[in-house]
Enzyme design. Structure first.
Site, PDB file in Angstrom:
ATOM      1  N   CYS A 152     -33.537 -90.271   8.440  1.00 26.85           N
ATOM      2  CA  CYS A 152     -32.225 -89.738   8.865  1.00 26.85           C
ATOM      3  C   CYS A 152     -32.076 -89.697  10.389  1.00 26.85           C
ATOM      4  CB  CYS A 152     -32.001 -88.343   8.294  1.00 26.85           C
ATOM      5  SG  CYS A 152     -32.027 -88.322   6.503  1.00 26.85           S
ATOM      6  N   HIS A 212     -26.911 -84.342  12.462  1.00 25.94           N
ATOM      7  CA  HIS A 212     -27.086 -85.055  11.197  1.00 25.94           C
ATOM      8  C   HIS A 212     -26.477 -84.188  10.094  1.00 25.94           C
ATOM      9  CE1 HIS A 212     -28.640 -86.950   7.740  1.00 25.94           C
ATOM     10  NE2 HIS A 212     -29.594 -86.062   7.511  1.00 25.94           N
ATOM     11  N   ASN A 233     -25.004 -86.427   2.465  1.00 26.85           N
ATOM     12  CA  ASN A 233     -26.005 -86.837   3.448  1.00 26.85           C
ATOM     13  C   ASN A 233     -26.129 -88.364   3.426  1.00 26.85           C
ATOM     14  OD1 ASN A 233     -28.339 -87.429   4.850  1.00 26.85           O
ATOM     15  ND2 ASN A 233     -29.557 -85.784   3.955  1.00 26.85           N
TER      16      ASN A 233
END
Ligand code: UT7
Length: 325
Positions: free
Chosen positions: A113, A252, A282
């Protein structure tokens, strides 16, 4: 010193939207549980023709258009991804072909990520060496292809998409001011996705099939808050900037509760955080560049505003970047 500036942003999402209600028909979950634990309402799921490289190329075309550049003007393409449709060639090479970026070299970077901010940090190092370079930095993922759709612990959390930035050097005092990246491989078993079929003897011994995302959610949550807090404080100190000078924070987008815990620790107002996890879930390395493109196109960033990016992901990897827009 010439600094790295962002001269174009773009993003692309698959057409199909999967809602919490749709998921409740697939696994034992509910809109109430997903919304209260994560803040996620919908996510986009890729189909045929929406492979990682295709989404990445679509986002890149928009970024190039904003930058006023042609694909042949690019010197370099970096794709932050862990879900390319092929192991070889790199997703970045498929993007190069798709765009016709004939003068660039291209490669992928896997930092889960954190892939986009790692890639942006690397691009800055090249631009420090040659400020005329035009670099395409992309975060693109199709995590839906790597989820166990019977596992309610993970399948409700992720989505697909891509975001891209064109960066180059600039004479002014604007651009990337500070960055700090970290990794801790010793904790990798808290969040991992093995190759399919598994070649990892250690994981096989533990009886894992390995090929889907596995996550110890509560542990990951705690580390994510602590690590992003640490990285943000580090870059602010590095640039001698105080928290109240930062105009926008693009974190994020993993979970609204992680972001609220971060707000509590940092004492930043929640309004300064750009949040779209409700729409996309996500999207791993794609989440920051998608959010950056949205914020940019909404006109939320004016020249000289301070922008803070921060990420946390598998590895563990994490970090933060401070940019004067
Ligand atoms: O990009 C970075 C990567 N990942 C993250 O940032 C995620 C970090 N972690 C989290 O966001 C949270 O830990 C989750 C959202 C994944 C889970 O929230 P939680 O509050 O930590 O829940 P939990 O894992 O402790 O589970 C609580 C209960 C369990 O039931 P029991 O054992 O208490 O009966 C789970 O089985 O909730 C259950 N559960 C669900 N229930 C309905 C887990 N997933 C679901 C679901 N729907 N989708």
């Amino acid at each position: 010193m010439k600094r790295m500036v962002v001269i174009g942003t773009g993003s692309a999402l698959p057409e199909r939207v999967l809602s919490n209600e749709d998921l409740a028909k697939m696994v034992d979950t509910s809109d109430e549980w997903i919304t209260s634990r994560t803040g996620i309402k919908t996510r986009h799921i890729s189909g045929k023709g929406e492979e990682t490289s295709k989404l990445a190329a679509a986002a890149s075309r928009k970024a190039l258009e904003m930058a006023g550049l042609a694909p042949a003007d690019l010197d370099m393409i970096i794709v932050g991804t862990m879900t390319s449709e092929m192991s070889m060639p790199a997703c970045a090479c498929l993007v190069q072909k798709e765009l016709g970026a004939v003068n660039s070299f291209a490669f992928d970077l896997n930092a889960a990520c954190s892939g986009f901010i790692y890639s942006l940090d690397l691009a800055e190092k090249y631009i420090r060496a040659d400020a005329d370079l035009k670099i395409l930095v992309i975060g693109a993922e199709t995590l839906s292809t790597r989820l166990n759709w019977q596992d309610r612990n993970t399948c409700v959390l992720f989505g697909d998409g891509a975001g891209a930035c064109v960066v180059t050097g600039n004479d002014e005092n604007r651009g990337m001011l500070a960055s700090k990246l970290f990794s801790d491989g010793s904790l990798y078993k808290l969040l991992y996705m093995d190759s399919a079929p598994s070649m990892n003897r250690e994981l096989k011994r533990d009886g894992n099939d390995g090929s889907y995302i596995k996550m110890a959610g509560k542990d990951v949550f705690k580390h994510a808050v602590r690590c992003m807090d640490m990285a943000i404080c580090d870059v602010l100190e590095q640039a001698r900037v105080s928290a109240d000078q930062v105009k926008l924070i693009i974190p994020h987008q993993a979970n609204i509760r992680i972001l609220k815990s971060l707000v509590d620790r940092l004492k930043f107002p929640l309004e300064n955080f750009y949040i779209n996890v409700n729409k996309y879930g996500n999207t791993s390395a794609a989440s920051i560049p998608i959010a950056l493109d949205e914020a940019n196109r909404k006109g939320l960033l004016q020249a000289d505003d301070l922008l803070l990016l921060c990420a946390f992901g598998g590895g563990f990897t994490w970090g933060a970047i401070l940019i004067r827009w």
